[in-house]
Scaffold this motif. Structure first.
Motif, PDB file in Angstrom:
ATOM      1  N   GLY A 153      46.798  30.813  27.510  1.00  0.00           N
ATOM      2  CA  GLY A 153      46.810  29.882  28.639  1.00  0.00           C
ATOM      3  C   GLY A 153      48.092  29.081  28.735  1.00  0.00           C
ATOM      4  O   GLY A 153      48.389  28.514  29.788  1.00  0.00           O
ATOM      5  N   SER A 154      48.857  29.017  27.669  1.00  0.00           N
ATOM      6  CA  SER A 154      50.114  28.268  27.703  1.00  0.00           C
ATOM      7  C   SER A 154      51.279  29.156  28.141  1.00  0.00           C
ATOM      8  O   SER A 154      52.443  28.737  28.068  1.00  0.00           O
ATOM      9  CB  SER A 154      50.395  27.672  26.315  1.00  0.00           C
ATOM     10  N   SER A 204      52.037  24.357  23.935  1.00  0.00           N
ATOM     11  CA  SER A 204      50.874  24.725  23.126  1.00  0.00           C
ATOM     12  C   SER A 204      49.918  23.554  23.095  1.00  0.00           C
ATOM     13  O   SER A 204      50.294  22.462  22.667  1.00  0.00           O
ATOM     14  CB  SER A 204      51.305  25.084  21.698  1.00  0.00           C
ATOM     15  N   LYS A 205      48.708  23.798  23.527  1.00  0.00           N
ATOM     16  CA  LYS A 205      47.724  22.711  23.520  1.00  0.00           C
ATOM     17  C   LYS A 205      47.546  22.175  22.099  1.00  0.00           C
ATOM     18  O   LYS A 205      47.597  20.983  21.865  1.00  0.00           O
ATOM     19  CB  LYS A 205      46.405  23.231  24.085  1.00  0.00           C
ATOM     20  N   THR A 206      47.346  23.074  21.163  1.00  0.00           N
ATOM     21  CA  THR A 206      47.065  22.650  19.786  1.00  0.00           C
ATOM     22  C   THR A 206      48.335  22.403  18.983  1.00  0.00           C
ATOM     23  O   THR A 206      48.336  21.680  18.017  1.00  0.00           O
ATOM     24  CB  THR A 206      46.283  23.758  19.060  1.00  0.00           C
ATOM     25  N   THR A 209      49.546  27.082  17.073  1.00  0.00           N
ATOM     26  CA  THR A 209      49.447  28.520  17.323  1.00  0.00           C
ATOM     27  C   THR A 209      50.637  29.247  16.693  1.00  0.00           C
ATOM     28  O   THR A 209      51.793  28.937  16.982  1.00  0.00           O
ATOM     29  CB  THR A 209      49.372  28.783  18.841  1.00  0.00           C
ATOM     30  N   GLU A 352      37.952  35.715  28.521  1.00  0.00           N
ATOM     31  CA  GLU A 352      37.853  34.710  27.450  1.00  0.00           C
ATOM     32  C   GLU A 352      36.787  33.670  27.798  1.00  0.00           C
ATOM     33  O   GLU A 352      36.171  33.083  26.923  1.00  0.00           O
ATOM     34  CB  GLU A 352      39.216  34.039  27.217  1.00  0.00           C
TER      35      GLU A 352
HETATM   36  O1  F6P Z   1      43.641  32.219  20.738  1.00  0.00           O
HETATM   37  C1  F6P Z   1      43.218  31.946  22.021  1.00  0.00           C
HETATM   38  C2  F6P Z   1      43.811  30.662  22.514  1.00  0.00           C
HETATM   39  O2  F6P Z   1      43.227  29.586  21.873  1.00  0.00           O
HETATM   40  C3  F6P Z   1      43.657  30.538  24.020  1.00  0.00           C
HETATM   41  O3  F6P Z   1      42.429  30.086  24.393  1.00  0.00           O
HETATM   42  C4  F6P Z   1      44.790  29.646  24.353  1.00  0.00           C
HETATM   43  O4  F6P Z   1      45.092  29.665  25.716  1.00  0.00           O
HETATM   44  C5  F6P Z   1      45.874  30.226  23.477  1.00  0.00           C
HETATM   45  O5  F6P Z   1      45.205  30.592  22.288  1.00  0.00           O
HETATM   46  C6  F6P Z   1      47.034  29.330  23.168  1.00  0.00           C
HETATM   47  O6  F6P Z   1      46.637  28.143  22.542  1.00  0.00           O
HETATM   48  P1  F6P Z   1      47.624  26.919  22.420  1.00  0.00           P
HETATM   49  O7  F6P Z   1      47.960  26.436  23.793  1.00  0.00           O
HETATM   50  O8  F6P Z   1      46.881  25.890  21.628  1.00  0.00           O
HETATM   51  O9  F6P Z   1      48.872  27.382  21.713  1.00  0.00           O
END
Ligand code: F6P
Length: 542
Positions: A153-154, A204-206, A209, A352
């Motif tokens: 999604g990013s 990246s949301k988290t 990654t 997803e």
């Molecule tokens: O692994 C799947 C996922 O969590 C997706 O849902 C998300 O869009 C992607 O990885 C990227 O995550 P992030 O934006 O935290 O890097």
């Protein structure tokens, strides 16, 4: 009550039995005006769903199913900030990202709209500064290239939207997207770029990654190898994330971070700061238009009666084919090269979100959920896989998407493109006349037809209309997830692969013994052998 045993579900089953043997062409014979009658138009978006295997009674029963499942209440719960993502304990509020500045949307009693507007304004200031040259690289040179580093999604949303809107983008800036852990992706993206004029947007949301952080670290090394001074990172790296701590740990100044929130799902995040690269490309006003288009579709989804509601209808038609005609796949066929990444974007959005076999209460679902979504732009697909769509043994409902006015001056091209779109939906629905010629070839040349499709027409491909069409599919996916009773907003199914990959990576680099099954052990062994023989690394970016 489970959807399977509900009265509307049973009614749809018996209605399906009644329809066996009825052909789409029969439906047009009985109702010659079915085309216009089964067309909905809303704010520049047209849906013609007449070439489906449905009657007015089918639509009534599907709407009854939606009512039984209390879809309207589900929609209100989502827009109202309810904790719909139960397994992660989160609200689902991507719609708030495109709500007007005066709206009030609360999460745990806190109005999130001022936060959203504050970040939007920061994005706008930054995008304008990059576009005007006021924001420059560490050596004083103007930024010429923007590289978004992100995945899922990013990446898919901004990459798809940038492709779609390139005619609206600044010629002074090149925008590239890197997602894959495959180093070829980064190497190609950096190829030919000047570090002194390149800006990286690490999305990246988290911010945990592996793919994104590995690519971002390599990009930082590439920059520093050229400019030397670590202070340069502050002029060449910005972050988009919901995790300020990890952004700081990575070494990006929190002042260079654009924030979003845990109530924005990754695959629903284009509307947040994740859209920064798109905003830099098309300008703040273009991005506001994208948001406005999505908001317009939100209003339609929230207020239109179910039977005249474009995302609801698309969702219900998908349920009809998936659950009552056992369609395993859904093709999305944009007749517009600019939408070439839309199928990939929709794969994540749909698969997803709804590729689940456990319902919201933790029980096994009793019906099929998300289909396999796939597609390619027309007319390319016609010269590749349309053979199967017309004469194969797999039943594939199709969405055709066309744009009435192109952004080029090649009138003949556009007439041909649109003629092909209309011809394909006609051929799929009605088939062809009984072939003549040698009798032994007739069976091969026969077009049976009776293959359903929706046609979506957009007035043009502006940011506003792109916003509408993306939001349309988001709400289609919501509708289906709600009917199936799954949580459309988590993605636990991606976790195991990540854990195993980390373990295997550690074994590979530490040269540890592999303790897996015999197949995995042998495959790792082959890779180790190749890895440890001969030189394999070239410099990134050259
Ligand atoms: O692994 C799947 C996922 O969590 C997706 O849902 C998300 O869009 C992607 O990885 C990227 O995550 P992030 O934006 O935290 O890097």
């Amino acid at each position: 009550m489970s959807a399977v045993f509900s009265p509307a579900w049973r009614q749809l089953e018996s209605h399906r039995n009644d329809l066996i043997g009825t052909r789409i062409s029969d439906l047009f014979e009985v109702h010659p005006n079915r085309g216009p009658e089964m067309t909905i138009e809303y704010d520049g978006v047209v849906l013609d769903y007449s070439k489906n295997l449905v009657t007015a009674a089918t639509i009534d029963s599907l709407v009854r199913l939606a009512e039984e499942r209390q879809l309207a209440a589900g929609i209100e719960a989502m827009f109202g900030g309810a904790n719909l993502n139960l397994t992660e304990g989160r609200a689902v509020l991507h719609t708030a990202l495109r709500a007007p500045a005066h709206a009030v949307v609360e999460v745990d009693g806190h109005n999130v709209i001022p936060d959203i507007q504050r970040v939007l304004e920061r994005m706008e200031q930054f995008a304008a500064a990059v576009r005007s040259g006021r924001w420059h690289g560490a050596t004083g040179k103007r930024i010429r290239a923007v590289v978004n580093i992100g995945i899922g999604g990013s990446d898919l949303g901004p990459a798809m939207a940038y492709q779609a809107l390139r005619e609206h983008a600044s010629d002074a800036l090149e925008v590239r997207y890197v997602s894959n852990i495959d180093g070829h992706d980064l190497a190609r993206a950096l190829h030919g770029l000047d570090p002194a004029t390149t800006l990286f947007v690490v999305s990246s949301k988290t911010f945990t990654t592996v793919e994104t952080l590995t690519n971002a670290r390599a990009a930082r090394e590439w920059l520093l190898a050229a400019v030397g001074d670590p202070a340069a990172v502050a002029r060449h790296f910005v972050a988009v994330s919901a995790n300020a701590r990890e952004v700081a740990a990575f070494g990006i100044d929190p002042g260079n971070m654009f924030e979003f929130w845990d109530w924005v799902g990754g695959r629903y995040s284009l509307w947040s700061a994740i859209g920064l690269s798109v905003m830099i490309a098309i300008g703040p006003e273009g991005f506001r238009q994208l948001l406005a288009g999505a908001h317009s579709m939100d209003r339609h989804f929230r207020t239109a009666p179910l039977a005249g509601n474009i995302p609801v209808l698309l969702g219900l038609l998908g349920v009809w084919y998936r659950n009552f005609w056992d369609a395993q796949t859904q093709a999305v066929l944009p007749y517009d090269q600019r939408l070439s990444r839309l199928p990939a974007y929709l794969q994540q959005l749909d698969m997803e979100s709804n590729g689940k076999s456990i319902d919201r209460d933790g029980r096994a679902v009793a019906m099929g959920t998300a289909p396999i979504v796939w597609g390619e732009p027309g007319t390319n697909g016609q010269h590749a896989f349309f053979q199967l769509l017309h004469q194969g043994t797999v039943f594939v409902p199709c969405d055709f998407i066309g744009v009435l006015k192109p952004d080029h001056g090649l009138a003949e091209h556009h007439d041909l493109l649109m003629a092909n779109l209309f011809a394909q939906t006609e051929a799929l629905a009605f088939g062809g006349p009984e072939p003549d010629g040698p009798s032994e070839l007739r069976a091969h040349r026969r077009f049976p037809g009776d293959r359903p499709s929706n046609t979506i027409l957009l007035a043009s491909l502006t940011p506003y209309l792109l916003g509408q069409v993306i939001a349309l599919y988001e709400h289609k996916v919501f509708t289906q997830g709600w009917i199936w009773g799954v949580n459309s907003f988590d993605q636990w199914g991606v976790e195991l692969g990540k854990v195993l990959a980390t373990r295997i990576f550690e074994e590979i680099v530490a040269e540890d013994e592999s303790k897996h099954d015999s197949s995995t052990n042998a495959l790792i062994g082959r890779y180790r052998l190749a890895r440890n023989t001969g030189g394999r690394h070239r410099k990134v970016g050259n």
